[in-house]
Design a protein around this motif. Sequence first.
Motif, PDB file in Angstrom:
ATOM      1  N   THR A 220       0.778  -1.129  -0.045  1.00  0.00           N
ATOM      2  CA  THR A 220      -0.014  -0.080   0.017  1.00  0.00           C
ATOM      3  C   THR A 220       0.819   1.089   0.026  1.00  0.00           C
ATOM      4  O   THR A 220       0.356   2.265  -0.663  1.00  0.00           O
ATOM      5  CB  THR A 220      -0.836  -0.129   1.209  1.00  0.00           C
ATOM      6  N   LEU A 221       2.058   1.519   0.865  1.00  0.00           N
ATOM      7  CA  LEU A 221       2.736   2.436   0.744  1.00  0.00           C
ATOM      8  C   LEU A 221       3.554   2.585  -0.624  1.00  0.00           C
ATOM      9  O   LEU A 221       3.625   3.617  -0.985  1.00  0.00           O
ATOM     10  CB  LEU A 221       3.831   2.395   1.937  1.00  0.00           C
ATOM     11  N   LYS A 223       2.477   1.725  -3.446  1.00  0.00           N
ATOM     12  CA  LYS A 223       1.778   2.132  -4.524  1.00  0.00           C
ATOM     13  C   LYS A 223       1.366   3.618  -4.265  1.00  0.00           C
ATOM     14  O   LYS A 223       1.407   4.612  -5.271  1.00  0.00           O
ATOM     15  CB  LYS A 223       0.094   1.622  -4.383  1.00  0.00           C
ATOM     16  N   GLU A 224       1.254   4.252  -3.093  1.00  0.00           N
ATOM     17  CA  GLU A 224       1.044   5.652  -2.957  1.00  0.00           C
ATOM     18  C   GLU A 224       2.292   6.306  -3.260  1.00  0.00           C
ATOM     19  O   GLU A 224       2.177   7.375  -3.921  1.00  0.00           O
ATOM     20  CB  GLU A 224       0.902   5.945  -1.182  1.00  0.00           C
ATOM     21  N   THR A 228       2.014   8.841  -6.748  1.00  0.00           N
ATOM     22  CA  THR A 228       2.030  10.105  -6.636  1.00  0.00           C
ATOM     23  C   THR A 228       3.572  10.663  -7.165  1.00  0.00           C
ATOM     24  O   THR A 228       3.418  11.869  -7.491  1.00  0.00           O
ATOM     25  CB  THR A 228       2.041  10.679  -5.358  1.00  0.00           C
ATOM     26  N   ARG A 230       6.030  10.681  -5.568  1.00  0.00           N
ATOM     27  CA  ARG A 230       6.581  11.625  -4.450  1.00  0.00           C
ATOM     28  C   ARG A 230       7.921  11.320  -4.053  1.00  0.00           C
ATOM     29  O   ARG A 230       8.601  10.192  -4.165  1.00  0.00           O
ATOM     30  CB  ARG A 230       5.670  11.320  -3.299  1.00  0.00           C
TER      31      ARG A 230
END
Length: 328
Positions: A220-221, A223-224, A228, A230
Amino acid sequence: MTALLRRLPGSICSLWRCRAVTHNRTSHLIPRDGARLLPACSGSLTGYSRGQSRWQHTEAGGPVEVDLKRLEGEDDGIVEVLMCRHKARNALGHVFVSQMRELVSTLSNDSAVRVVVFRSLVPGVFCAGADLKERALMNNSESDLFVHGLRSLMTQIASLPTPTVAAMDGVALGGGLELALACDLRTAARSAQMGLIETTRGLLPGAGGSQRLPRTVGITLAKELIFTGRRVGGQTALEMGLVNRAVDQNQTGDAAYREALSLAREILPQAPIAVRMAKEAMNKGVEVDISSAMAIERMCYARVIPTRDRQEGMAAFIEKRAPWYAGE
């Protein structure tokens, strides 16, 4: 030959020169006892005189973009991969990738190597990722082939039998972070910036990042971060498990390297065959179910039982002394 090269398309000409560099460098290996420095990577080399350069700069081969240094004395067994493509911030171009591939191939067959540290000699940069100037000259098929080569290189780094440590003292973006993810361990300056930024360029991580990041920080992290594009600093990377250690940057700009060297020195005294087998057991075991993983562990364990190092470890324990492992 020069006239012929002028008539070749740019991308083909670059590939030819890349092969020419590789061909020339194979005939200029510097033995471990040859203390010869490399002009192309002379830059800012803290403590460079303690080690020895592998590649010799030659006029025919052009500048060296990736070099190797073997440490000596108490650090014998630690090898540093030096990224020194100063003008392009260690961008992953044809020559850089070719030299890195050849060097890593050499390390994979060297039983004297116990720990490998990947570091940059370019101030403020670990690796800026893809060489977009070279990439702009490629058509679709050439780009796909080149990225396939990058993916192969990262797999080659990940497959090194010895522990590897990436020292990120500056930015590690896109393919630069993918290179660090291919290493077993990572250290970073808190001021460093890292991220898989490919989606901001209309791409996705293509050199293993889409697979290694989820295995490092969780799906999940990952994917974020990938969705993004980031960038995160060294402290945040530590908190999410992306790096093993984060340190404040020092005045010489090599704090992450110093921490990586400290980590390498903790690994160095341990039994080298046992460490290699432990790496193989974990790398292969994490990809399969637990029952199969236990079988892998058993096979790796069986390979250390007949070693002299295991006998030395037992003897040292009984005699209450520090063991000395020969890697046999």
